[in-house]
Design an enzyme around this catalytic site. Structure first.
Site, PDB file in Angstrom:
ATOM      1  N   GLU A 145       1.806   3.622   2.975  1.00 55.74           N
ATOM      2  CA  GLU A 145       2.307   2.983   4.182  1.00 55.74           C
ATOM      3  C   GLU A 145       3.839   2.966   4.162  1.00 55.74           C
ATOM      4  O   GLU A 145       4.474   1.930   4.260  1.00 55.74           O
ATOM      5  CB  GLU A 145       1.674   1.600   4.327  1.00 55.74           C
ATOM      6  CG  GLU A 145       0.143   1.730   4.431  1.00 55.74           C
ATOM      7  CD  GLU A 145      -0.635   0.416   4.354  1.00 55.74           C
ATOM      8  OE1 GLU A 145      -1.859   0.475   4.188  1.00 55.74           O
ATOM      9  OE2 GLU A 145      -0.018  -0.664   4.480  1.00 55.74           O
ATOM     10  N   HIS A 187       2.430  -3.768   6.831  1.00 62.54           N
ATOM     11  CA  HIS A 187       1.471  -2.714   6.533  1.00 62.54           C
ATOM     12  C   HIS A 187       1.478  -1.696   7.683  1.00 62.54           C
ATOM     13  O   HIS A 187       2.078  -1.917   8.734  1.00 62.54           O
ATOM     14  CB  HIS A 187       0.058  -3.296   6.392  1.00 62.54           C
ATOM     15  CG  HIS A 187      -0.147  -4.087   5.143  1.00 62.54           C
ATOM     16  ND1 HIS A 187      -0.872  -3.629   4.070  1.00 62.54           N
ATOM     17  CD2 HIS A 187       0.288  -5.325   4.762  1.00 62.54           C
ATOM     18  CE1 HIS A 187      -0.890  -4.521   3.109  1.00 62.54           C
ATOM     19  NE2 HIS A 187      -0.190  -5.571   3.496  1.00 62.54           N
ATOM     20  N   GLU A 201       0.487  -4.920  11.101  1.00 69.19           N
ATOM     21  CA  GLU A 201       0.070  -3.530  10.986  1.00 69.19           C
ATOM     22  C   GLU A 201       0.916  -2.762  11.989  1.00 69.19           C
ATOM     23  O   GLU A 201       0.832  -3.017  13.194  1.00 69.19           O
ATOM     24  CB  GLU A 201      -1.423  -3.362  11.314  1.00 69.19           C
ATOM     25  CG  GLU A 201      -2.369  -4.017  10.313  1.00 69.19           C
ATOM     26  CD  GLU A 201      -2.487  -3.218   9.011  1.00 69.19           C
ATOM     27  OE1 GLU A 201      -1.881  -2.129   8.895  1.00 69.19           O
ATOM     28  OE2 GLU A 201      -3.158  -3.713   8.095  1.00 69.19           O
ATOM     29  N   HIS A 248       0.842  -1.190   0.000  1.00 72.04           N
ATOM     30  CA  HIS A 248       0.000   0.000   0.000  1.00 72.04           C
ATOM     31  C   HIS A 248       0.877   1.239   0.000  1.00 72.04           C
ATOM     32  O   HIS A 248       1.705   1.440   0.877  1.00 72.04           O
ATOM     33  CB  HIS A 248      -0.971  -0.015   1.188  1.00 72.04           C
ATOM     34  CG  HIS A 248      -2.026  -1.065   1.053  1.00 72.04           C
ATOM     35  ND1 HIS A 248      -2.483  -1.816   2.111  1.00 72.04           N
ATOM     36  CD2 HIS A 248      -2.700  -1.511  -0.039  1.00 72.04           C
ATOM     37  CE1 HIS A 248      -3.418  -2.655   1.685  1.00 72.04           C
ATOM     38  NE2 HIS A 248      -3.567  -2.487   0.380  1.00 72.04           N
TER      39      HIS A 248
HETATM   40  C1  LIG Z   1      -4.045  -7.250   5.905  1.00 68.04           C
HETATM   41  C2  LIG Z   1      -5.494  -6.815   5.976  1.00 68.04           C
HETATM   42  C3  LIG Z   1      -6.280  -7.759   6.853  1.00 68.04           C
HETATM   43  C4  LIG Z   1      -5.580  -5.404   6.544  1.00 68.04           C
HETATM   44  C5  LIG Z   1      -5.044  -4.302   5.629  1.00 68.04           C
HETATM   45  N1  LIG Z   1      -5.194  -3.034   6.297  1.00 68.04           N
HETATM   46  S1  LIG Z   1      -4.481  -1.720   5.663  1.00 68.04           S
HETATM   47  N2  LIG Z   1      -2.919  -1.857   5.763  1.00 68.04           N
HETATM   48  O1  LIG Z   1      -4.855  -1.648   4.275  1.00 68.04           O
HETATM   49  O2  LIG Z   1      -4.885  -0.580   6.438  1.00 68.04           O
HETATM   50  C6  LIG Z   1      -5.836  -4.300   4.306  1.00 68.04           C
HETATM   51  O3  LIG Z   1      -6.969  -3.801   4.326  1.00 68.04           O
HETATM   52  O4  LIG Z   1      -5.285  -4.807   3.291  1.00 68.04           O
HETATM   53 ZN   LIG Z   2      -1.857  -1.837   4.027  1.00 67.25          ZN
END
Ligand SMILES: CC(C)C[C@H](NS(N)(=O)=O)C(=O)O
Ligand SMILES: [Zn+2]
Ligand SMILES: [Ca+2]
Ligand SMILES: [Ca+2]
Ligand SMILES: [Ca+2]
Length: 310
Positions: free
Chosen positions: A72, A198, A271, A69
């Site tokens: 991030e 992430h 995260e 992403h």
């Molecule tokens: C890995 C998943 C379960 C969470 C992630 N959250 S993020 N990094 O996009 O906010 C996402 O939505 O891809």
């Molecule tokens: Zn992400």
């Protein structure tokens, strides 16, 4: 580029330079390859760290990927922390040397170079998430396991969680797929464990994301229990909250589900910091926190590396 007050963050060119320097400084334990190219034609670099790095040795392999992403950016710094720790630390830290000598580590600091560059190109943070194919595909909804199955993504190209036109329609996820597929040697996937970094929320997540079922097709109780045990152990070291990915919300076409279901990789998503900030500013912590918030995961990274090959 990043705003002046945040120049502690590495832009794409600086990441490439950093990886080149790591190989130049440590040619015996680091080699640079590529997973492929992005939509706009940028290389997606892959750094390998191991003794005899130029040879494929029969050592458990571990994958760390970052920046699926775009916004991030702290995750790119996390991957660079791993690079620095396991190259610069090799000569002086016996624990580091033991891990590097007995494993093959793969680090992919920028999975989404086009998006990452776009997010900072104006000098103001855009809050951009997706890749740069048309209105953008959410790379973490474009992987091929149960793609679009379960309301965990969007079919609207303008949505932040747009899954793309078909699995692997994004060149960046296709590149990662090809790289991971290429690590099947003699019918055996050599990568035993992975962390997909992430931001944000300070969580350690494990599969599945597409269902809230713990035990289901492709996940036995024993396998789930191992994810929970290792995830909880890692969370104890960094103070993150451990949980199944779907406990956050349902996601389909995510990296976790494919890495586990298709390759049996003990795959986690972290995260990172902050815990909550609400809104976009949570994605842009000041560069003053980079050192602390990346080092915070050192022990968790070691836990995963040691779990590989168990
Ligand atoms: C890995 C998943 C379960 C969470 C992630 N959250 S993020 N990094 O996009 O906010 C996402 O939505 O891809
Ligand atoms: Zn992400
Ligand atoms: Ca080796
Ligand atoms: Ca190997
Ligand atoms: Ca260094």
């Amino acid at each position: 580029d990043f705003p002046p007050e945040d120049r502690g963050y590495h832009n794409y060119d600086e990441v490439v330079a950093e990886l080149g320097a790591a190989v130049a400084d440590h040619p015996d334990i680091a080699t640079l390859t590529s997973a492929g190219t992005s939509h706009e034609g940028r290389d997606i670099p892959v750094l390998k760290i191991s003794d005899n790095a130029g040879q494929d040795e029969a050592e458990p392999e571990v994958l760390f990927d970052c920046n699926q992403h775009a916004r991030e950016h702290l995750t790119t710094e996390m991957c660079l922390r791993i690079v620095e720790r396991f190259t610069d630390g090799y000569a002086t830290d016996p624990a580091i040397a033991e891990m590097v000598d007995s494993r093959e580590l793969w680090v992919i600091p920028v999975v989404n170079p086009d998006g990452s560059i776009h997010d900072v190109a104006s000098g103001q943070y855009l809050g951009w998430r997706k890749n740069r194919q048309g209105p953008g595909t959410d790379l973490n909804r474009n992987w091929g396991h149960k793609w679009g199955c379960c309301g965990g993504s969007s079919g609207n190209p303008n949505a932040e969680t747009y899954r793309g036109t078909e699995p692997w329609s994004a060149p960046e996820t296709a590149a990662l797929r090809d790289f991971i597929d290429s690590r099947v040697v003699g019918g055996e996937q050599q990568i035993e464990a992975a962390i997909d970094f992430h931001t944000y929320s300070e969580l350690v997540l494990w599969p599945f994301g597409y269902t809230t079922d713990q035990v289901t097709e492709g996940m036995t109780q024993e396998q789930y229990d191992r994810f929970e045990r290792v995830g909880t152990e890692m969370a104890r070291t960094n103070g993150y909250t451990p949980q199944q990915a779907s406990g956050l919300y349902i996601t389909d076409g995510g990296s976790l589900d494919w890495m586990w279901a298709e390759h049996g990789i003990l795959a986690f998503t972290f995260e990172m910091y902050p815990a909550q900030g609400g809104g976009l500013e949570g994605f842009y912590p000041p560069d003053e926190v980079i050192a602390e918030e990346t080092a915070r995961n050192d022990e968790a990274v070691d836990v995963l590396i040691r779990e590989a090959g168990v």
